[in-house]
Design a protein around this motif. Sequence first.
Motif, PDB file in Angstrom:
ATOM      1  N   MET A 418       4.461   1.223   6.363  1.00  0.00           N
ATOM      2  CA  MET A 418       4.490   2.305   4.595  1.00  0.00           C
ATOM      3  C   MET A 418       4.786   0.549   3.559  1.00  0.00           C
ATOM      4  SD  MET A 418       7.338   5.264   4.485  1.00  0.00           S
ATOM      5  CE  MET A 418       7.364   5.221   5.879  1.00  0.00           C
ATOM      6  N   GLN A 419       5.597  -0.242   4.745  1.00  0.00           N
ATOM      7  CA  GLN A 419       6.671  -1.461   3.531  1.00  0.00           C
ATOM      8  C   GLN A 419       4.937  -2.576   3.150  1.00  0.00           C
ATOM      9  OE1 GLN A 419       9.459  -1.406   2.412  1.00  0.00           O
ATOM     10  NE2 GLN A 419       9.771   0.227   3.278  1.00  0.00           N
ATOM     11  N   PHE A 420       4.386  -2.740   3.689  1.00  0.00           N
ATOM     12  CA  PHE A 420       2.879  -3.922   4.449  1.00  0.00           C
ATOM     13  C   PHE A 420       2.095  -3.409   4.844  1.00  0.00           C
ATOM     14  CE2 PHE A 420       7.242  -5.632   5.859  1.00  0.00           C
ATOM     15  CZ  PHE A 420       7.662  -6.471   4.495  1.00  0.00           C
ATOM     16  N   ALA A 421       1.423  -2.297   4.307  1.00  0.00           N
ATOM     17  CA  ALA A 421       0.132  -1.789   3.548  1.00  0.00           C
ATOM     18  C   ALA A 421      -0.846  -2.463   4.897  1.00  0.00           C
ATOM     19  CB  ALA A 421      -0.604  -1.193   2.593  1.00  0.00           C
ATOM     20  N   SER A 422      -1.267  -3.708   4.426  1.00  0.00           N
ATOM     21  CA  SER A 422      -2.084  -4.505   4.834  1.00  0.00           C
ATOM     22  C   SER A 422      -2.021  -5.023   6.714  1.00  0.00           C
ATOM     23  CB  SER A 422      -2.369  -6.609   3.909  1.00  0.00           C
ATOM     24  OG  SER A 422      -0.912  -6.677   4.800  1.00  0.00           O
ATOM     25  N   ILE A 423      -0.819  -4.820   6.727  1.00  0.00           N
ATOM     26  CA  ILE A 423      -0.379  -4.690   8.452  1.00  0.00           C
ATOM     27  C   ILE A 423      -1.871  -3.768   9.485  1.00  0.00           C
ATOM     28  CG2 ILE A 423       0.922  -4.025  10.730  1.00  0.00           C
ATOM     29  CD1 ILE A 423       3.260  -5.114   9.130  1.00  0.00           C
ATOM     30  N   MET A 424      -2.169  -2.208   8.516  1.00  0.00           N
ATOM     31  CA  MET A 424      -2.982  -2.352   8.990  1.00  0.00           C
ATOM     32  C   MET A 424      -4.388  -2.677   9.744  1.00  0.00           C
ATOM     33  SD  MET A 424      -4.162   1.188   9.560  1.00  0.00           S
ATOM     34  CE  MET A 424      -5.277   2.370  10.324  1.00  0.00           C
ATOM     35  N   ASP A 425      -5.188  -3.564   8.650  1.00  0.00           N
ATOM     36  CA  ASP A 425      -5.641  -3.919   8.898  1.00  0.00           C
ATOM     37  C   ASP A 425      -5.986  -5.295  10.030  1.00  0.00           C
ATOM     38  OD1 ASP A 425      -6.808  -3.311   6.925  1.00  0.00           O
ATOM     39  OD2 ASP A 425      -6.629  -4.312   4.973  1.00  0.00           O
ATOM     40  N   TYR A 426      -4.624  -5.817   9.563  1.00  0.00           N
ATOM     41  CA  TYR A 426      -4.784  -7.007  10.646  1.00  0.00           C
ATOM     42  C   TYR A 426      -4.676  -6.089  12.293  1.00  0.00           C
ATOM     43  CZ  TYR A 426      -3.553 -10.204   7.207  1.00  0.00           C
ATOM     44  OH  TYR A 426      -3.210 -11.349   6.042  1.00  0.00           O
ATOM     45  N   VAL A 427      -4.064  -5.281  12.320  1.00  0.00           N
ATOM     46  CA  VAL A 427      -3.390  -4.096  13.913  1.00  0.00           C
ATOM     47  C   VAL A 427      -5.646  -4.126  14.065  1.00  0.00           C
ATOM     48  CG1 VAL A 427      -3.115  -2.128  14.944  1.00  0.00           C
ATOM     49  CG2 VAL A 427      -1.424  -3.650  13.032  1.00  0.00           C
ATOM     50  N   GLN A 428      -6.185  -3.772  13.045  1.00  0.00           N
ATOM     51  CA  GLN A 428      -7.149  -3.139  13.871  1.00  0.00           C
ATOM     52  C   GLN A 428      -8.108  -4.511  14.398  1.00  0.00           C
ATOM     53  OE1 GLN A 428      -9.169  -0.780  11.191  1.00  0.00           O
ATOM     54  NE2 GLN A 428      -8.074   1.101  11.795  1.00  0.00           N
ATOM     55  N   ALA A 429      -8.187  -5.440  13.633  1.00  0.00           N
ATOM     56  CA  ALA A 429      -8.709  -6.340  13.871  1.00  0.00           C
ATOM     57  C   ALA A 429      -8.239  -7.301  15.168  1.00  0.00           C
ATOM     58  CB  ALA A 429      -8.177  -7.830  12.640  1.00  0.00           C
ATOM     59  N   LEU A 430      -6.780  -7.458  15.184  1.00  0.00           N
ATOM     60  CA  LEU A 430      -6.028  -7.598  16.890  1.00  0.00           C
ATOM     61  C   LEU A 430      -6.723  -7.097  17.832  1.00  0.00           C
ATOM     62  CD1 LEU A 430      -2.717  -7.685  16.232  1.00  0.00           C
ATOM     63  CD2 LEU A 430      -3.915  -9.381  17.211  1.00  0.00           C
ATOM     64  N   PHE A 431      -7.167  -5.638  17.720  1.00  0.00           N
ATOM     65  CA  PHE A 431      -7.225  -4.319  18.991  1.00  0.00           C
ATOM     66  C   PHE A 431      -8.852  -5.214  18.778  1.00  0.00           C
ATOM     67  CE2 PHE A 431      -8.288  -0.554  20.935  1.00  0.00           C
ATOM     68  CZ  PHE A 431      -6.948  -0.414  21.919  1.00  0.00           C
ATOM     69  N   SER A 432      -9.526  -5.591  18.221  1.00  0.00           N
ATOM     70  CA  SER A 432     -11.302  -6.545  18.031  1.00  0.00           C
ATOM     71  C   SER A 432     -11.039  -7.303  18.911  1.00  0.00           C
ATOM     72  CB  SER A 432     -11.883  -6.297  16.824  1.00  0.00           C
ATOM     73  OG  SER A 432     -11.350  -7.006  15.851  1.00  0.00           O
ATOM     74  N   PHE A 433      -9.593  -8.450  19.221  1.00  0.00           N
ATOM     75  CA  PHE A 433     -10.054  -9.885  19.901  1.00  0.00           C
ATOM     76  C   PHE A 433     -10.055  -9.111  21.086  1.00  0.00           C
ATOM     77  CE2 PHE A 433      -6.747 -10.390  16.490  1.00  0.00           C
ATOM     78  CZ  PHE A 433      -8.412 -11.293  15.339  1.00  0.00           C
TER      79      PHE A 433
END
Lengths: 567, 69
Positions: A418-433
């Motif tokens: 909620m505080q850092f919305a861009s985390i969402m994109d990073y989490v999805q990228a992390l999963f793909s790693f």
Amino acid sequence: MTLPYAAVETSHLVHLAPVDLAIVIFYFALVLAIGFYLKGRANTGEDFFMAGREMTAWVAGLSFLSANLGALELMGWAGSAYQYGILATHWYWIGAIPAMLFLALVMMPFYYISKTHSVPGYLKLRFGEPARAVSSVSFAFMTVLMSGVNMFAMAKVMQIVLGWDINVSIWLSAGTVAIYVAFGGLRSAIFNEVLQFFLIWAGALLIPILGLYEAGGWANLKVLIAQRASDQYVHLWSTLGSFSNNPMGINWVGIVFGLGAVISMGYWTTDFLVVQRILAAKDLRSAEMAPIIGAGFKMLVPLIVIMPGLLGLAVLDQKLVPESVAAVTGAHSYNDVLPLMLARYCGPGLLGLGITALIAGFMSGMAGNVTAFTTVWTYDIYRPLINSKGSDHHYVNMGRWTTVIGVLISVGTAYLVMQFASIMDYVQALFSFFIAPLFGTVVLGMLWKRATGAGGFLGLLCGTLSSVGMWAWVKVDPLALRYVALSPNAKTLAQDMFQALWSFLICVIVTVVVSLATKPKTDAELNGLVYGLTPVPSVGNIPVYQKPVFWAGIVGVVFVILNVIFW
Amino acid sequence: MISIWFFIGVSLLVNGLLILGAGLFEWRNPPAHPTVHLFHLHANVWWGALLTLIGAAYCYFFKPGQKKA
């Protein structure tokens, strides 16, 4: 796929009538009742973590499919269909069906007869502790993050669609999931996933039915889309000759090899979140039939996910825009297309059912992540690394407490997002790693007896690091995408596909080279873990029409026919 | 043990009845300006009826004591 949260926050997309609220409340009451009912049936480790290994093929298969049919998927891919047209269907057909059939016929016998509790558990048996440690720690970390992302996404969508307070949504969903999973374990999660499967179909199937009626049938829908967008939006394969001929900016190599041969194989065969559902099957035949049943229904999912996006292109008066534009202008984004279509056709009652289906999708997404986290934490981290001498009862209690703690960490993640919305994109990228290299490691381990522990571990590590490296390279220098995806016309989704393809190949090459330079295990040590050294148990002397391979063949033929029809 | 299909049946039956009831009420008391497209098809009536029938069948065939999950 991005989080649908940038739409107008001052006006709600839909307004619920009392009957709609009654349907939502009934759903919460039912899932809690199921959790309480199953409490007395989760007293042993086998019960709590593996649902007693007594699920039928149908229950395991529908649960397997539902674990991937969360609300983020539904809304995100409906938005992708609006944005990219029918090309989004590839993620449901070539990006799923071959992998599900491969899991059923080739990999499931090994998972099942090794009696492992998890995918990291198989890696321990095949490659040793280091490979398991890398896999389990990264997986546990990612699952609680994804659970938190689901929680936040649900709260945000409920705020936008219904005007509900975000804090109430987070704590209500977290509390409900914690109660029913802590009580009933995996069995409770599976029951609710099957319930979610029915709710999603009951709540969403009316959109394509009424939408096609309004559009005048499929043929007329294609004409409308060609008029309002482009003819490129209604062809599955014919526009994939080059990156610049389709709205997705990808070519057939990326779809066939990146998506079909690597990403989907990695996700459907090694992601423990989905594989755990199959491991709960009551016997080998059920374990093989479950992914095939899942594949059969998976082919139909575009009807309730892709079709609403296509219908949105054809019949909505307004033009939907990317999230970044919606955040500035207040217009509706691509990701709003599913709720918009729901509001377009569904009156009192039906609207409540559609909203309940979305809530069920979010909650089972959380529950799926939490149950997978609980199992991997207890069996692959806590037991081998912290306390290996506990009783079965001790590990069940650890599982219950881990469920509650996992949910609380997820709540923390939700507030962090909620505080850092861009985390969402990073989490999805992390999963793909992790997905692509993990598939390389597991499949080599199963099919090649010469693969060694050192080879498996270093291959997994190098594959993962190469994936992170390519992602960081493009992040720092967006022009690098032309090198990763082999074309200056490539777009974001092409990066994901080619990044996965290269990291898989690096994992395989490193594993092979290191394995050839190190000492392999003996054949006796690999019994039960590698093809060629393991007598694969038969599903029994049953008629042809009951054999998994027969049904896999039928699903395969239908898959080919569908691709030709929508070519 | 109560079959999972019985829980599915209960869910479909209750939801179907609520939707059917709301649809019939709306049919007898139509709004002056319907907010949904294709209102004249009364989707909530026939869809609610269909869910009710399927739910009732599941509840009957998988009622506790009949079949195993």
